[in-house]
Structures are given as structure tokens and as C-alpha cells.
Design a protein around this motif. Structure first.
Motif, mmCIF file in Angstrom:
data_model
loop_
_atom_site.group_PDB
_atom_site.id
_atom_site.type_symbol
_atom_site.label_atom_id
_atom_site.label_comp_id
_atom_site.label_asym_id
_atom_site.label_seq_id
_atom_site.Cartn_x
_atom_site.Cartn_y
_atom_site.Cartn_z
ATOM 1 N N GLN A 28 0.830 -1.204 0.000
ATOM 2 C CA GLN A 28 0.000 0.000 0.000
ATOM 3 C C GLN A 28 0.871 1.263 0.000
ATOM 4 O O GLN A 28 0.641 2.190 -0.779
ATOM 5 N N ALA A 29 1.863 1.286 0.884
ATOM 6 C CA ALA A 29 2.740 2.461 0.970
ATOM 7 C C ALA A 29 3.559 2.617 -0.306
ATOM 8 O O ALA A 29 3.742 3.739 -0.801
ATOM 9 N N THR A 30 4.044 1.513 -0.859
ATOM 10 C CA THR A 30 4.810 1.561 -2.102
ATOM 11 C C THR A 30 3.958 2.145 -3.224
ATOM 12 O O THR A 30 4.394 3.034 -3.957
ATOM 13 N N GLY A 31 2.734 1.650 -3.349
ATOM 14 C CA GLY A 31 1.830 2.153 -4.386
ATOM 15 C C GLY A 31 1.504 3.620 -4.195
ATOM 16 O O GLY A 31 1.463 4.392 -5.156
ATOM 17 N N LEU A 32 1.292 4.019 -2.955
ATOM 18 C CA LEU A 32 0.999 5.415 -2.651
ATOM 19 C C LEU A 32 2.152 6.320 -3.070
ATOM 20 O O LEU A 32 1.964 7.304 -3.786
ATOM 21 N N LEU A 33 3.363 5.978 -2.639
ATOM 22 C CA LEU A 33 4.531 6.799 -2.965
ATOM 23 C C LEU A 33 4.792 6.813 -4.471
ATOM 24 O O LEU A 33 5.134 7.850 -5.044
ATOM 25 N N ALA A 34 4.615 5.667 -5.119
ATOM 26 C CA ALA A 34 4.856 5.585 -6.560
ATOM 27 C C ALA A 34 3.816 6.407 -7.326
ATOM 28 O O ALA A 34 4.167 7.167 -8.237
#
Length: 147
Positions: A38-44
């Protein structure tokens, strides 16, 4: 001295215990990987980058703050919930000065203390410390946004 070989029921009990342990580990991994994704997708998405770049940013921040990757990811997701994804990702990625780093470190320390106090009478006080540290970090983030 002769030792008797384990019985079939002993072997089955040992195998069941081994499988239960493996299932517990897989469940923990699933929970932590979900929040990391979730955090990876958000930052990306907010940074208009590939997911690998969002993940790399999480890894770098995890090492910089000496905090577990899934703990940092949870904080990013929580921060996005509080501030909105674009503002949270921008501020996380920008590393807004020493005050922001100090406030983030305080939140990480409070979170570690909360985890250590789980199941003890001190847990509620530690939870209040996390809330206070979260508020301080939000204040610092909002102040950094206006700079």
C-alpha cells in the motif's frame, strides 16, 4: 542406553506444530507485505514513479530511521489517511529538515515502546505517547508545507 524411536503420534504432533508455526509466519508476512505494498503504491502513484522507486524510497527511509520497513510503511499509510496521499507522499519524500526528522524519530520511538508494552498496564500510556508524537509530527509536516 537405547532410545526408542518416536511413535507415529509423536511425529504427527511434531509435524502439526511445525505447520502451525509456518502458517503463523505466513499470516504475519501477509499482513506486513500488504501494508508495504500500500505504501509503495501510494509513494509511486503520487510521485508518478514506477513501484520499484516507491519501494526503494521506503527502504532508504527505513534504513535512515533504523525502523522496520513494515512499521514505516504503516506510518506512511496512516499519514496519508490523515493528510491526504499527495501531501503525505510529498512530505515523506522531501525529508523536510531536522525538525521533521526529529518528530519522525519521536513517533518511531513511541511506536516501538507501544509494541514493547503490549499486554501490560503501561500500554495505554504508551498509546497516548504515540498519539502525542503523531500530533507533533503532523504539526511539523504542516509547518514544513508552509515553508
Amino acid at each position: 542406553m537405547t532410545v526408542a524411536p518416536p511413535s507415529d503420534s509423536d511425529r504427527l504432533r511434531a509435524r502439526v506444530a511445525e505447520l502451525e508455526s509456518e502458517i503463523d509466519g505466513l499470516r504475519r508476512a501477509l499482513r506486513t507485505r500488504t501494508v508495504i505494498a500500500q505504501a509503495t503504491g501510494l509513494l509511486a502513484a503520487v510521485g508518478e514513479q514506477a513501484p520499484q522507486q516507491g519501494f526503494q524510497l521506503l527502504v532508504e527511509l527505513s534504513q535512515q530511521y533504523n525502523v522496520k520497513l513494515h512499521t514505516l510503511a504503516r506510518q506512511v499509510v496512516d499519514l496519508a489517511t490523515e493528510l491526504g496521499p499527495r501531501r503525505a507522499a510529498t512530505l515523506v519524500g522531501a525529508g523536510q529538515g531536522p525538525e521533521l526528522v526529529d518528530a519522525t524519530g519521536s513517533l518511531v520511538d513511541a511506536h516501538k515502546a507501544l509494541l514493547a508494552a503490549e499486554g501490560t498496564p503501561e500500554w495505554e500510556r504508551r498509546r497516548d505517547d504515540v498519539v502525542t508524537a503523531s500530533r507533533l509530527l503532523c504539526e511539523r509536516l504542516l509547518a514544513a508545507e508552509h515553508d
